[in-house]
Scaffold this active site. Sequence first.
Site, PDB file in Angstrom:
ATOM      1  N   LYS A  17     -25.014  12.294  15.773  1.00  5.69           N
ATOM      2  CA  LYS A  17     -25.057  13.269  14.672  1.00  5.69           C
ATOM      3  C   LYS A  17     -23.616  13.645  14.341  1.00  5.69           C
ATOM      4  O   LYS A  17     -23.078  14.613  14.876  1.00  5.69           O
ATOM      5  CB  LYS A  17     -25.874  14.489  15.083  1.00  5.69           C
ATOM      6  N   HIS A  46     -32.911  23.032  20.496  1.00  2.87           N
ATOM      7  CA  HIS A  46     -32.504  21.636  20.353  1.00  2.87           C
ATOM      8  C   HIS A  46     -31.071  21.402  20.829  1.00  2.87           C
ATOM      9  O   HIS A  46     -30.515  20.318  20.663  1.00  2.87           O
ATOM     10  CB  HIS A  46     -32.640  21.227  18.870  1.00  2.87           C
ATOM     11  N   ASP A  89     -17.193  26.452  34.596  1.00  2.00           N
ATOM     12  CA  ASP A  89     -16.122  27.415  34.915  1.00  2.00           C
ATOM     13  C   ASP A  89     -15.519  28.083  33.683  1.00  2.00           C
ATOM     14  O   ASP A  89     -14.402  28.613  33.745  1.00  2.00           O
ATOM     15  CB  ASP A  89     -15.010  26.732  35.718  1.00  2.00           C
ATOM     16  N   ASP A 126     -12.640  13.086   4.814  1.00  4.10           N
ATOM     17  CA  ASP A 126     -11.236  12.849   4.455  1.00  4.10           C
ATOM     18  C   ASP A 126     -10.361  12.465   5.639  1.00  4.10           C
ATOM     19  O   ASP A 126      -9.142  12.639   5.603  1.00  4.10           O
ATOM     20  CB  ASP A 126     -10.640  14.078   3.751  1.00  4.10           C
ATOM     21  N   HIS A 139     -28.727   7.717  17.418  1.00  2.48           N
ATOM     22  CA  HIS A 139     -29.110   9.113  17.572  1.00  2.48           C
ATOM     23  C   HIS A 139     -27.907  10.042  17.386  1.00  2.48           C
ATOM     24  O   HIS A 139     -28.019  11.257  17.477  1.00  2.48           O
ATOM     25  CB  HIS A 139     -29.722   9.311  18.968  1.00  2.48           C
ATOM     26  N   LYS A 188     -27.714  20.880  23.277  1.00  3.67           N
ATOM     27  CA  LYS A 188     -27.329  20.155  24.489  1.00  3.67           C
ATOM     28  C   LYS A 188     -25.947  20.667  24.891  1.00  3.67           C
ATOM     29  O   LYS A 188     -24.927  20.193  24.383  1.00  3.67           O
ATOM     30  CB  LYS A 188     -27.273  18.650  24.266  1.00  3.67           C
TER      31      LYS A 188
END
Length: 484
Positions: free
Chosen positions: A404, A226, A233, A409, A402, A228
């Site tokens: 996440k 899952h 480099d 604080d 979507h 991404k």
Amino acid sequence: MLDFVQNNIFFTLLIINYVIAIGTAFFIILNNRNPVTTVSYILSLIVLPFVGLLIYFFFGQEYRKDKMFKRRKVFNNEKVKQWEKKLLLGEQELDKYEDKFLDNQVNIVKLLQHNQKKPLTFGNDVKILINGEKKFESLFKDLEKAKDHIHLEYYILNSDNIGLQLIDILCKKAQEGIYVRVIYDYVGSDLSGKQVKRMQSCGIEIFPFMPVWFPNLTRKLNYRDHRKIVIIDGTLGYVGGVNVSDDYVNPCEKGYWRDTHLRIEGNAIKSLQSHFLLNWNFVSKQEIKIIDPFFPQMDNCGEVAVQIAASGPDSSWPHIMEAIFTAINSAKESIYITTPYFIPNEQILTSLKTASRRGVKVRILVPKEGDSWAAKYATNSYVLDILESGIQVYHYCKGMVHAKTMVVDGEFTTVGTSNMDYRSFEINFEVNALVYNKEISQQLIRIFKNDVEHCDKVSLEQWKERDFSEKLKESFCRLWAPLL
């Protein structure tokens, strides 16, 4: 007897089903797995004859996991991990940084250093990218500047408009002599064989993560990649919620898509690189030669401290979940959470409710509709409980959220691929960037508050009065939460 079987074929098959189901149920119980997961599978075996066995076959058995990780010998590759050991901070150094800026967050650093040997890195520049259009605009410019190698790892890599733009750049760079390596999840991606062959003919090395026979019928098959990740480099990288699909670029056919991604330049990319290389060895079934350009020496790119947390079923501990749990328990003032799926385990749920009841301001933003009927109602099944603990809940109405993210604080932030649900915590391969920086955290709080302007705030009184049919759907979907 034979005549009875022939005349009552369905009844006979039903008896056979439940005989097998009872034996399977005993086997599940003896495995001593998570009680919630155990009950979910047993319920599916009882309530859904025939289908329940298929569900357990595709989702519940551990033999695929055992087989997979017998092959995953790359975790013994010390060459990949040597640099991380050099960067690990000692207890005295951590104490120094605790006094300087880490405060309660030092416990998160220690957790990941002890459990996963993941160092806290300094000298990073971090930019927040809102939505797919900003992410791809920045990414494509950086890819064009690549001088040595490009590494990509995506759950969804589609050969649609934005996917073809990416593939065009990758092919161009490969033909220029840049090493290009691509990992795509076989279930999540819709990548045509034509485009795979095109990339291979241009010199790109590309491998699918754990192919299955019927990907369109097994969208939630266990142990998916899952993540991404993009690494350029060994110095510049991307991580976050945005996959390679037209669905993530506004305007899109599905409506407005709200997401968050990070562009990171600096030493933190070495951690992303190590995770990519370990996965590369696994999917390619070869051991890549570790060369200096993968982990180059670099000057400070910025002032931001970043730690990379990765988790998956190959680990003894759910690192990302434990980091989130530790951050919540360390909170003194505020917690801002944005997630497309809020289906927490008991540890996270209890820590959030406890934080709220001890005076921490807890805010949770989720989509009002979402992209999954079952996940929507499973999420809603937790709303009453958290509202009664004083947590404020916002339903995002502008489209699909979507992103996440979590901010604690105003000093600590996590942005990555992990949802606030069972699948991300325990089943799939995920990666998050943990950012210990007030400026980045304050930016994300401002973004959260801007998103709230497109939300309906959920009222406890109104929520209690929702239709019985809604409550029934929620309770039903919550039963299957570990399977969603």
